[in-house]
Enzyme design. Structure first.
Site, mmCIF file in Angstrom:
data_model
loop_
_atom_site.group_PDB
_atom_site.id
_atom_site.type_symbol
_atom_site.label_atom_id
_atom_site.label_comp_id
_atom_site.label_asym_id
_atom_site.label_seq_id
_atom_site.Cartn_x
_atom_site.Cartn_y
_atom_site.Cartn_z
ATOM 1 N N SER A 63 43.397 37.494 41.182
ATOM 2 C CA SER A 63 44.490 37.683 40.110
ATOM 3 C C SER A 63 44.211 37.580 38.711
ATOM 4 O O SER A 63 45.132 37.880 37.905
ATOM 5 C CB SER A 63 45.248 36.322 40.436
ATOM 6 O OG SER A 63 46.269 36.677 41.477
ATOM 7 N N LYS A 66 45.639 40.566 36.725
ATOM 8 C CA LYS A 66 47.100 40.722 36.506
ATOM 9 C C LYS A 66 47.158 40.801 34.763
ATOM 10 O O LYS A 66 48.090 41.344 34.390
ATOM 11 C CB LYS A 66 47.870 39.549 37.053
ATOM 12 C CG LYS A 66 47.923 39.722 38.554
ATOM 13 C CD LYS A 66 48.442 38.434 39.162
ATOM 14 C CE LYS A 66 48.463 38.409 40.631
ATOM 15 N NZ LYS A 66 48.979 37.094 41.200
ATOM 16 N N TYR A 189 47.575 47.810 43.339
ATOM 17 C CA TYR A 189 47.432 46.370 43.228
ATOM 18 C C TYR A 189 46.248 45.785 43.896
ATOM 19 O O TYR A 189 45.571 45.025 43.210
ATOM 20 C CB TYR A 189 48.896 45.692 43.575
ATOM 21 C CG TYR A 189 48.697 44.106 43.780
ATOM 22 C CD1 TYR A 189 48.663 43.401 42.369
ATOM 23 C CD2 TYR A 189 48.814 43.676 44.957
ATOM 24 C CE1 TYR A 189 48.713 42.132 42.612
ATOM 25 C CE2 TYR A 189 48.451 42.195 44.862
ATOM 26 C CZ TYR A 189 48.494 41.555 43.784
ATOM 27 O OH TYR A 189 48.429 40.103 43.915
ATOM 28 N N TYR A 241 49.541 29.295 37.600
ATOM 29 C CA TYR A 241 50.522 29.140 38.792
ATOM 30 C C TYR A 241 51.116 27.512 38.599
ATOM 31 O O TYR A 241 51.481 27.241 37.686
ATOM 32 C CB TYR A 241 49.576 29.229 40.021
ATOM 33 C CG TYR A 241 49.174 30.697 40.147
ATOM 34 C CD1 TYR A 241 49.768 31.584 40.278
ATOM 35 C CD2 TYR A 241 47.737 30.771 40.253
ATOM 36 C CE1 TYR A 241 49.398 33.052 40.272
ATOM 37 C CE2 TYR A 241 47.334 32.051 40.065
ATOM 38 C CZ TYR A 241 48.082 33.127 40.315
ATOM 39 O OH TYR A 241 47.571 34.296 40.451
ATOM 40 N N VAL A 259 42.095 33.844 43.290
ATOM 41 C CA VAL A 259 41.638 32.982 44.358
ATOM 42 C C VAL A 259 40.126 33.130 44.821
ATOM 43 O O VAL A 259 39.740 32.544 45.718
ATOM 44 C CB VAL A 259 42.617 33.147 45.746
ATOM 45 C CG1 VAL A 259 43.895 32.694 45.713
ATOM 46 C CG2 VAL A 259 42.649 34.698 45.755
HETATM 47 O O1 DON Z 1 47.584 39.326 46.352
HETATM 48 C C1 DON Z 1 46.776 38.345 46.415
HETATM 49 O O2 DON Z 1 47.022 37.595 47.045
HETATM 50 C C2 DON Z 1 45.566 38.520 45.997
HETATM 51 N N1 DON Z 1 45.111 39.911 45.866
HETATM 52 C C3 DON Z 1 45.460 37.920 44.690
HETATM 53 C C4 DON Z 1 45.852 36.572 44.526
HETATM 54 C C5 DON Z 1 45.180 35.489 43.660
HETATM 55 O O3 DON Z 1 44.042 35.887 43.217
HETATM 56 C C6 DON Z 1 46.101 34.539 43.154
HETATM 57 N N2 DON Z 1 45.476 33.583 42.461
HETATM 58 N N3 DON Z 1 45.354 32.491 42.715
#
Ligand code: DON
Length: 316
Positions: A63, A66, A189, A241, A259
Site C-alpha cells: 500500500s 498508493k 494496481y 488506515y 501490509v
Molecule cells: O490490495 C491489497 O490488499 C494489497 N495489495 C495492499 C494492501 C496494503 O498494503 C494495505 N496496507 N496496509
C-alpha cells in the site's frame, strides 16, 4: 558514531525481540516473509544515510505505493479532476472495507483505501497497459534512484486471490467512477503493489517528498513540487488506515504503511524515515514500526504541532 545512528541501533536492539503481530497471509505470497526481518533507515535532505538491521532486504511495497501513484495521477489530471473521482476524507474503516462510497458523490473516500487506490491507478495516462506500467516503474525509479522490478509471484498471488478488490472495481464501474477496462486497472494496481523495494529505498523515497519532490541522492525531480503538499496531507489524514488519528496524535508526521511491513514517514524540509518488519497488527501496520516511530518522535521532537519553547525539530 553519530547520536542518531546510536539511537536507531538502540531502538533496533530494544524492539527486535518483540513477538506481537502476524505476518500478512491473505495474499499467500506475503506469508513467506521472515517475521524477524527488521530494519530502520533515515535519509536526510542533504543526503546523509543512516541504516540499521535488514535495510537491504527486498520486499513488495504494497500500500505504500498508493501515495506515489496518487502523485502521478495529480500530475496527469490536476487536483480538481482527481477530486471528482477520489475524495480526501478519512474513513476510519479498514483499508479493504468493501467500498463505502460517498453517498452524494459516489466517490471512494480517499486514495489510501483500496477502492480509492484502484480508482486512482485506473486514471493514470498511457497508451495501453504496457506504457502505463512503464510510466509507473519510471516514476518509482525517480524516487528510489534505481531500476525497480515487480515480484511476479506476488503479482500473480494478488491477481488470483484479489476477489475483494475485484468486487470493488465492479461496484465502482457500476457507479461510473472507473472506466470499463477494470481488468487492466486491477492488474496495474496489483503490479504497483508488487514493486520490490528495500527499507533503504523507502527512506530515500520519503526523503524525496521531504525535499519538495527532489531525490536528495540523485537530485532527480521525482514529482512536481506543487503536488507534494497534496500527497503529504493525504498521508497525514489517511496514511495509517484506522490508526491514522492515533498516529497523528502520538507521532505527528505524515506517514504511510503497507501490509508487507513497511512504514515510511516524512519530516518536511528535513528527512525521510522508514522501518520494515513484517508482523502487522489488526489495522495492517507493522508493530515494531509503530514502536520505533513513537520513540523517534519523542526523542527528536518530530510532532509537527509541538510548538514548545526551545523545541528543536529533528536536530541531529
Ligand atoms: O490490495 C491489497 O490488499 C494489497 N495489495 C495492499 C494492501 C496494503 O498494503 C494495505 N496496507 N496496509
Amino acid at each position: 558514531m553519530t547520536q542518531l545512528q546510536a539511537f536507531i541501533e538502540k531502538l533496533h536492539h530494544t524492539y527486535g525481540p518483540m513477538d506481537e503481530g502476524q505476518v500478512a497471509s491473505y495474499i499467500p505470497e506475503l506469508s513467506k516473509a521472515n517475521p524477524d526481518w527488521f530494519g530502520i533507515s533515515v535519509v536526510t535532505i542533504d543526503g546523509q544515510v543512516f541504516n540499521v538491521g535488514d535495510t537491504a532486504q527486498k520486499f513488495t511495497i504494497q500500500s505504500i505505493s498508493k501515495i506515489f501513484s496518487y502523485g502521478l495521477a495529480l500530475e496527469d489530471h490536476g487536483r480538481e479532476v482527481l477530486l471528482e473521482k477520489v475524495g480526501v476524507e478519512p474513513t476510519g474503516d479498514p483499508f479493504n472495507s468493501i467500498i463505502r462510497l460517498d453517498e452524494g458523490s459516489h466517490r471512494p473516500y480517499n486514495p489510501m483505501i483500496n477502492a480509492g487506490a484502484i480508482a486512482t491507478t485506473s486514471l493514470l495516462k498511457g497508451d495501453g497497459s504496457t506504457e502505463r506500467l512503464h510510466r509507473l516503474l519510471k516514476m518509482f525509479k525517480r524516487y528510489t534512484g534505481q531500476d525497480v522490478f515487480i515480484d511476479m509471484p506476488t503479482f500473480m498471488s494478488e491477481r488470483i486471490t484479489g476477489h475483494r478488490n475485484r468486487a470493488m472495481a465492479h461496484l465502482m464501474l457500476n457507479f461510473g467512477m472507473i472506466d470499463k477496462d477494470i481488468d487492466a486497472a486491477l492488474d496495474l494496481y496489483f503490479q504497483q503493489c508488487s514493486v520490490m523495494v528495500t527499507n533503504g529505498d523507502l527512506a530515500t523515497m520519503a526523503a524525496t517528498l521531504a525535499n519538495r519532490g527532489k531525490n536528495p541522492i540523485t537530485q532527480v525531480q521525482a514529482v512536481n513540487e506543487d503536488y507534494v503538499r497534496d500527497i503529504l496531507s493525504i498521508m497525514y489524514t489517511c496514511g495509517m488506515y484506522n490508526r491514522a488519528g492515533e498516529w497523528a496524535y502520538r507521532v505527528g508526521i505524515p506517514a504511510k504503511s503497507g501490509v508487507s511491513g513497511g512504514i515510511l514517514a516524512v519530516i518536511p524540509g528535513k528527512a525521510g524515515i522508514a522501518t520494515f518488519s513484517p508482523p502487522i497488527d489488526a489495522n495492517g501496520n507493522s508493530v515494531r514500526g509503530l514502536q520505533v516511530f513513537e520513540a523517534l518522535s519523542q526523542e527528536y521532537n518530530l510532532h509537527m504541532f509541538d510548538l514548545s519553547l526551545g523545541r528543536c525539530n529533528f536536530c541531529i
